[in-house]
Design a protein around this motif. Structure first.
Motif: not given
Length: 633
Positions: A162, A166, A168, A242-243, A245, A319, A322-324
């Motif tokens: 992981t 994320s 773009s 859209d999630t 990685t 970023n 926004e991606q938490h």
């Protein structure tokens, strides 16, 4: 007869992954087929859009810069592999490889990589992991905790990878219907200046055509441009939500030997198309990868270049928010970049002075920078300590000049000069180690309001550059002074209760009643600093040094006082929420995020903030009782 050259190549390769996981026999086979090449500075190893070579490369000596157009994406040093991604994709190069200094490079036949991947699981896993995480060695201690979204560390036998960022992707994919001719589709691609077109029906992806398809299937004469796109499209397409990685995208592209992924609403081919992700997009993302940014910092030759890198880091921060991504992870990344920038400013300043420091010294970040909690571009807070010398006048003069140069460069980068002059260029904060120790002792044994305020700033320091022993000596002196005057902790505790819990009797937010920020909520002073002050006080009472971060302090306190672990864990969660909230607000409004218009918040945000306030009240009550402050109030 023994092949001496092959043996020397073998001895070199076995010291670097993934070659270190191969057997001696496998390595010898490879080494005998290696092509040794010499490249002068600025000479090209391969260029963008160039056809594949029959080998991938390993740097023996020197350095090879990897460029996207004229932008440096990465630099390969001794033992680094490059040119392998195109081999695995079986397509032309997307980047330029140029020698940034005289270099010797080993070319390893491409056919051997398939044998290695098929016969050596460890080497196979390493290559996939390194692509997925964009690190040279995804298992090294150096990379642990710096490039992964989860708080656990990627291990060699992990089954999934992981990457923190994320992917773009383009949210306006170019499409056509199945009965479009290849010629018309090509014209659409050309006019739109894109390298792919998705064949869709009812906005659901059926297939894809790329530049590679046009080269291999049309330019070769296998198909006519009058045929429909269905004749040459790749189908079914590979889809993700859209999630997705970066790691998932990298692995999917490698696994399926493709360069584009379709992004759909639910991640399947049966739902609405919302975007397309290309390998070029991944390359652009990697340009803002933390490890790449830090490499750029080390190569920067001016404050202006460092400013551009810090602006990239600010985009990275946005970023991540926004991606938490976990806020602790974000603060570690941004702090590492800030530290690297500061170190480079110091190095450049020493070079400008054209004189080596007269004695050893250390540069300290203080306040929120020292706690590694400065995510937004705020003003700078720093100090300098140097070794005791007999000729202090000339020594101090040198370090003040150095500090002034460093502070100026940091201001160019974007860290404004501190209005209160809490900077190393101020003679008050550029001292020998004995002067710092004497000053700390005075603050501790003769406390007043101003001295306590200084303690709350300067006791949160972090070593950034130079001699760490000087910093240890300063820390030891603090505890020695506290031991001789224990009531100091009570004064520090009284200061920690200066800001009451952030809610009024009627559970309304306590806002500023005058000034430029009238009717706004000061999230720093009223919510964050009470948690910071309590953590500092409690960790000092345990005589724990080298733990300056607020969350790390509460974690240590939870370990030292298991009976209070629930409270300390609540403080950790509250501080994480507050730090993220302030950062989000600052990014949104291009401010420090300190002052918040409560009326602009949604009901859920108000409730989220209020939920952080109970731990503040509880930790202040613990401080009040432990240090018997009711008698001092």
């Amino acid at each position: 007869m023994k092949n001496t050259i092959a043996e020397r190549i073998l001895d070199f390769l076995k010291g670097f992954p993934p070659f270190d996981s191969l057997t001696h026999e496998q390595l010898l086979i490879i080494s005998k087929q290696v092509k040794v090449s010499y490249f002068e500075k600025d000479s090209v190893v391969f260029g963008q859009q160039e056809a594949l070579h029959d080998c991938f490369y390993v740097v023996k000596d020197g350095a090879i810069g990897i460029y996207r157009d004229h932008t440096l994406v990465d630099q390969c040093d001794e033992g680094d592999i490059f040119g392998l991604r195109a081999i695995i994709r079986k397509d032309q190069y997307l980047l330029n490889a140029i020698a940034t200094e005289e270099s010797i490079v080993y070319g390893i036949p491409a056919k051997l990589i398939e044998e290695v991947l098929n016969t050596n699981i460890k080497a196979n896993r390493f290559i996939i992991a390194s692509f997925a995480t964009n690190t040279r060695n995804p298992y090294s201690d150096e990379d642990k905790g710096t490039l992964f979204a989860n708080e656990t560390v990627l291990q060699p036998n992990a089954s999934s990878f992981t990457e923190v960022q994320s992917a773009s992707f383009s949210k306006n994919p170019i499409t056509c219907i199945p009965n479009t001719t290849i010629q018309d589709a090509s014209l659409i691609m050309s006019s739109s200046k894109v390298g792919s077109i998705i064949i869709a029906e009812d906005n659901k992806p059926l297939g894809i055509i790329t530049d590679k398809d046009l080269r291999n299937k049309i330019a070769t004469g296998k198909h006519q441009i009058t045929e429909h796109v269905e004749a040459i499209m790749s189908t079914p397409v590979i889809t993700f939500p859209d999630t997705i990685t970066v790691a998932e995208a990298q692995i999917a592209m490698l696994k399926h030997e493709i360069s584009h992924l379709c992004i759909t609403k639910d991640g399947t081919i049966h739902s609405e198309l919302v975007g397309i992700l290309s390998e070029h997009d991944i390359i652009v993302i990697h340009g803002n990868n933390p490890s790449v940014l830090i490499k750029e910092v080390k190569r920067a030759s001016s404050a202006e270049q460092l400013k551009q890198i810090r602006e990239k880091a600010q985009g990275l921060l946005q970023n991540y928010i926004e991606q938490h991504i976990p806020i602790t992870f974000i603060s570690n990344i941004i702090s590492a970049i800030n530290d690297a920038i500061t170190k480079r400013c110091i190095t450049l300043s020493i070079e400008e002075l054209k004189q080596e420091p007269p004695t050893s010294f250390a540069w300290l970040a203080i306040g929120s920078q020292g706690r590694k909690e400065q995510l937004l571009l705020t003003d700078q807070d720093n100090a300098l300590v140097y070794e005791n010398v007999t000729d202090d006048t000339n020594t101090k003069s040198y370090f003040l000049k150095l500090s002034e140069a460093v502070n100026h460069k940091l201001s160019i980068v974007g860290f404004e000069l501190c209005p209160a002059k809490m900077m190393a260029s101020n003679p008050k904060w550029c001292l020998s180690v004995s002067e710092w120790k004497s000053q700390f002792k005075t603050w501790i044994t003769h406390p007043d309001t101003d001295k306590i305020m200084l303690c709350t700033i300067f006791f949160d320091y972090d070593h950034v550059y130079g001699n760490h022993d000087l910093v240890d000596e300063m820390s030891d002196s603090i505890f020695d002074a506290i031991d001789s005057y224990e009531i100091f902790l009570n004064f520090l505790g009284k200061n920690a209760l200066t800001n009451p819990p952030p809610l009024s009797f009627f559970r309304n937010f306590l806002v500023e009643d005058s000034g430029d920020h009238k009717d706004q909520f000061d999230i720093k002073a009223r919510a964050m600093m009470p948690l910071v002050d309590a953590a500092r006080l409690l960790i000092l009472s345990h005589e724990i040094k080298d733990i300056n971060n607020t969350i790390a302090r509460y974690n240590k306190l939870s370990e030292l006082e298991p009976q209070n672990s629930d409270l300390y864990n609540s403080c950790i969660q509250a501080f994480r929420i507050l730090l993220r909230f302030r950062t989000q607000h600052g990014i949104k409004n291009n401010t420090s995020g300190r002052y918040i218009d409560i009326d602009s918040l949604s009901k859920s945000d108000r409730l989220k903030l209020k939920g952080c306030f109970k731990p503040i009240k509880d930790i202040q009550e613990l401080v009040r009782v432990r240090f018997m402050l009711s008698q001092m109030m």
